[in-house]
Design a protein around this motif. Sequence first.
Motif, PDB file in Angstrom:
ATOM      1  N   ALA A  67      -2.371  -3.620   0.766  1.00 34.86           N
ATOM      2  CA  ALA A  67      -1.790  -2.678   1.728  1.00 34.86           C
ATOM      3  C   ALA A  67      -2.698  -1.457   1.902  1.00 34.86           C
ATOM      4  O   ALA A  67      -2.882  -0.952   3.013  1.00 34.86           O
ATOM      5  N   ARG A  70      -5.713  -1.790   4.264  1.00 29.99           N
ATOM      6  CA  ARG A  70      -5.494  -1.767   5.707  1.00 29.99           C
ATOM      7  C   ARG A  70      -5.474  -0.329   6.219  1.00 29.99           C
ATOM      8  O   ARG A  70      -5.212   0.597   5.451  1.00 29.99           O
ATOM      9  N   PRO A  73      -0.952   3.591   8.599  1.00 31.71           N
ATOM     10  CA  PRO A  73      -0.150   3.696   9.828  1.00 31.71           C
ATOM     11  C   PRO A  73       0.015   5.161  10.235  1.00 31.71           C
ATOM     12  O   PRO A  73      -0.131   6.066   9.407  1.00 31.71           O
ATOM     13  N   ARG A  76       5.557   7.201   8.997  1.00 29.14           N
ATOM     14  CA  ARG A  76       6.531   6.442   8.221  1.00 29.14           C
ATOM     15  C   ARG A  76       7.631   5.936   9.146  1.00 29.14           C
ATOM     16  O   ARG A  76       8.093   6.660  10.030  1.00 29.14           O
ATOM     17  N   ASP A  77       8.080   4.683   8.933  1.00 24.47           N
ATOM     18  CA  ASP A  77       9.187   4.200   9.754  1.00 24.47           C
ATOM     19  C   ASP A  77      10.301   3.526   8.949  1.00 24.47           C
ATOM     20  O   ASP A  77      11.268   3.041   9.531  1.00 24.47           O
ATOM     21  N   GLU A 133       1.002   0.330   5.224  1.00 24.85           N
ATOM     22  CA  GLU A 133       1.714  -0.625   6.065  1.00 24.85           C
ATOM     23  C   GLU A 133       2.106  -1.794   5.179  1.00 24.85           C
ATOM     24  O   GLU A 133       1.278  -2.600   4.782  1.00 24.85           O
ATOM     25  N   THR A 134       3.388  -1.883   4.822  1.00 25.82           N
ATOM     26  CA  THR A 134       3.877  -2.924   3.921  1.00 25.82           C
ATOM     27  C   THR A 134       4.645  -3.976   4.717  1.00 25.82           C
ATOM     28  O   THR A 134       4.872  -3.840   5.920  1.00 25.82           O
ATOM     29  N   SER A 135       5.071  -5.013   4.031  1.00 27.16           N
ATOM     30  CA  SER A 135       5.846  -6.070   4.692  1.00 27.16           C
ATOM     31  C   SER A 135       7.178  -5.556   5.223  1.00 27.16           C
ATOM     32  O   SER A 135       7.760  -6.143   6.134  1.00 27.16           O
ATOM     33  N   GLY A 137       7.534  -2.312   6.334  1.00 20.98           N
ATOM     34  CA  GLY A 137       7.275  -1.243   7.277  1.00 20.98           C
ATOM     35  C   GLY A 137       6.388  -0.189   6.645  1.00 20.98           C
ATOM     36  O   GLY A 137       5.894  -0.356   5.529  1.00 20.98           O
ATOM     37  N   ALA A 138       6.188   0.912   7.345  1.00 21.59           N
ATOM     38  CA  ALA A 138       5.300   1.967   6.874  1.00 21.59           C
ATOM     39  C   ALA A 138       6.040   2.909   5.942  1.00 21.59           C
ATOM     40  O   ALA A 138       7.080   3.466   6.293  1.00 21.59           O
ATOM     41  N   TYR A 144       6.328   2.807  -2.174  1.00 23.60           N
ATOM     42  CA  TYR A 144       6.048   1.375  -2.349  1.00 23.60           C
ATOM     43  C   TYR A 144       5.936   1.023  -3.825  1.00 23.60           C
ATOM     44  O   TYR A 144       6.351  -0.054  -4.252  1.00 23.60           O
TER      45      TYR A 144
END
Length: 265
Positions: A67, A70, A73, A76-77, A133-135, A137-138, A144
Motif C-alpha cells: 500500500a 502506491r 491518495p 481520506r475516504d 490506498e487500501t482495499s 479505501g484511503a 491501517y
Amino acid sequence: MPTARKRPRSYDPAKTRAAVLAQFGNVRQAVRGLDEERLGLPTRLGEWTVRELVAHIGMAVTAVLRAAARPAPPKRDVQVVDWTFATSADSAAIADFTRRLAANRPDLGAYLAEAEDGLRALLAEHPAGRLLETSAGAMPLDDYLVTRTVELVVHTDDLNAAVPDLAVPYDRQALAAATRLLTDALAVKAPGGSTEVRVPPYAVVQCVEGPRHTRGTPPNVVETDPLTWVRLATGRLSWADAVAGAKVSAGGERADLGGLLPLLG
C-alpha cells in the motif's frame, strides 16, 4: 457498507506500531522451530495448511508495504472501522495469492524476516498521517496498522489451534486494539443503546435498537473475554456454542447477538 455515526475511536500511533511489531515478532519466534511435518498440518481455514497460514500472516505485514508503494491518495475516504466490512470482497484473490506465495517462498523464516525488516524501515520513514490506498479505501498509515492487529491476533489464534503446544503469545496491546476495533464494528453494524457489550479489560460498547438505559445496570448485557470475542466476530466460534460452553454471558431480551455475528466474512 455500514457507516459509523459516532466519533471514531482514536488509537495511539506509537502503541499501535509497537503492538504490530511485537505480535509479528511473537509469530516469527514461534514458527522458527516448525518442521515440515507440522508445516503440513491442516488448519481450520479450509484447505490451508500451517505453511499457507504462516505465509498469510506474513501478508498481513507486506500488505502495508504494498500500500505504501502506491501513490498516496488525495484524501481520506474511510474510517478504520470500515475495514471490517470490506474484508470479504477480495477473499478469493487473497486465498489464491496466499497459496502461490507459500509455494514460491519455501523458506518462511526468510520471508517473515524480510517482511519485518521492510515494515521497520517503512515506519521509520513515514509519519502516522501518511495516507494509504487500501482495499477498504484511503486511510492513514497508523489506522491501517490497527487493522493489522486484527489480522495478526486472529491468525495467531488460528496457528495456535492448528499446532498443538505451539502457544504463540498475544501481545496485550495488539489484543486490545483488535478487540476495540471489532466491538466498534458491532456498534456500527447494529447502532443503538439497548444492549451493552463488555469485553473486559479492553472495550465496552452500546448497540442494538431499543430502549436506551440512562443509569444503573442496563437491561441487556453481554460479557465475554477478548479472545472469545475475536473468535465470535470472525466466525471461529458460533454464538450458540459460546453460550453453551459458558464462554459468554448474555442477559436480557436483546442480548442475543447470534444474528449479528460474525462481523468479518
